[in-house]
Write an enzyme that holds these catalytic residues in place. Structure first.
Site, PDB file in Angstrom:
ATOM      1  N   LEU A  68       0.606  -0.889  -0.219  1.00 15.22           N
ATOM      2  CA  LEU A  68      -0.279  -0.235  -0.205  1.00 15.22           C
ATOM      3  C   LEU A  68       1.279   1.213  -0.534  1.00 15.22           C
ATOM      4  CD1 LEU A  68      -3.283  -0.801   2.231  1.00 15.22           C
ATOM      5  CD2 LEU A  68      -2.933  -1.429  -0.045  1.00 15.22           C
ATOM      6  N   ASP A  69       0.511   2.482  -0.721  1.00 12.50           N
ATOM      7  CA  ASP A  69       1.042   3.653  -0.134  1.00 12.50           C
ATOM      8  C   ASP A  69       0.774   4.039   0.251  1.00 12.50           C
ATOM      9  OD1 ASP A  69      -1.224   4.989  -1.885  1.00 12.50           O
ATOM     10  OD2 ASP A  69      -0.277   4.570  -3.801  1.00 12.50           O
ATOM     11  N   SER A  70       0.740   5.976   0.636  1.00 15.76           N
ATOM     12  CA  SER A  70       1.050   6.462   1.684  1.00 15.76           C
ATOM     13  C   SER A  70      -0.233   6.909   1.110  1.00 15.76           C
ATOM     14  CB  SER A  70       1.340   8.184   1.552  1.00 15.76           C
ATOM     15  OG  SER A  70       1.378   7.733   0.059  1.00 15.76           O
TER      16      SER A  70
ATOM     17  N   ASP B 169      -3.037   5.060  -0.601  1.00 17.00           N
ATOM     18  CA  ASP B 169      -3.857   3.432   0.235  1.00 17.00           C
ATOM     19  C   ASP B 169      -4.500   3.475   1.863  1.00 17.00           C
ATOM     20  OD1 ASP B 169      -4.094   2.964  -2.507  1.00 17.00           O
ATOM     21  OD2 ASP B 169      -2.511   1.774  -2.302  1.00 17.00           O
ATOM     22  N   THR B 170      -2.499   4.159   2.589  1.00 14.92           N
ATOM     23  CA  THR B 170      -3.436   3.862   3.942  1.00 14.92           C
ATOM     24  C   THR B 170      -3.982   5.720   4.844  1.00 14.92           C
ATOM     25  OG1 THR B 170      -0.853   3.705   3.710  1.00 14.92           O
ATOM     26  CG2 THR B 170      -1.731   4.501   5.873  1.00 14.92           C
TER      27      THR B 170
END
Length: 78
Positions: A31-33, A35-36
Site C-alpha cells: 500500500l502507498d501513502s 492507500d493508507t
C-alpha cells in the site's frame, strides 16, 4: 470487527490469507501513502469514529488496526 476490517482490506486487493498481526501494509502488502489514508477514512466511516492524524502510525499493521479499534471500545461483535 475482524470481518469488517478484512472486508475493507479486500477493497485494496488484500486477501485474508495475507493477514497476520505483524503484516505491515506498506512494506509487506504494497500500500502507498494514499492507500493508507483511504484505508483510515474507510475505517472511520465503517466504525463511526474519528482517527486523529497523530494516531496514523498506530495503524501501520493489521494487528495495530485491530488493537486500535479495540482500544476505541468498538465491540468485537460489531
Amino acid at each position: 470487527m475482524k470481518n469488517q476490517v478484512i472486508n475493507i482490506l479486500k477493497n485494496f486487493g488484500i486477501q485474508e490469507s495475507q493477514l497476520a498481526a505483524d503484516v505491515h501494509f506498506t512494506r509487506d502488502l504494497g500500500l502507498d501513502s494514499l492507500d493508507t489514508v483511504d484505508l483510515i477514512m474507510q475505517l472511520e466511516q465503517e466504525f463511526g469514529i474519528r482517527i486523529p492524524d497523530e494516531d496514523y502510525t498506530k495503524l501501520a499493521t493489521y494487528g495495530g488496526v485491530l488493537t486500535y479499534l479495540e482500544c476505541q471500545h468498538i465491540s468485537v461483535a460489531a
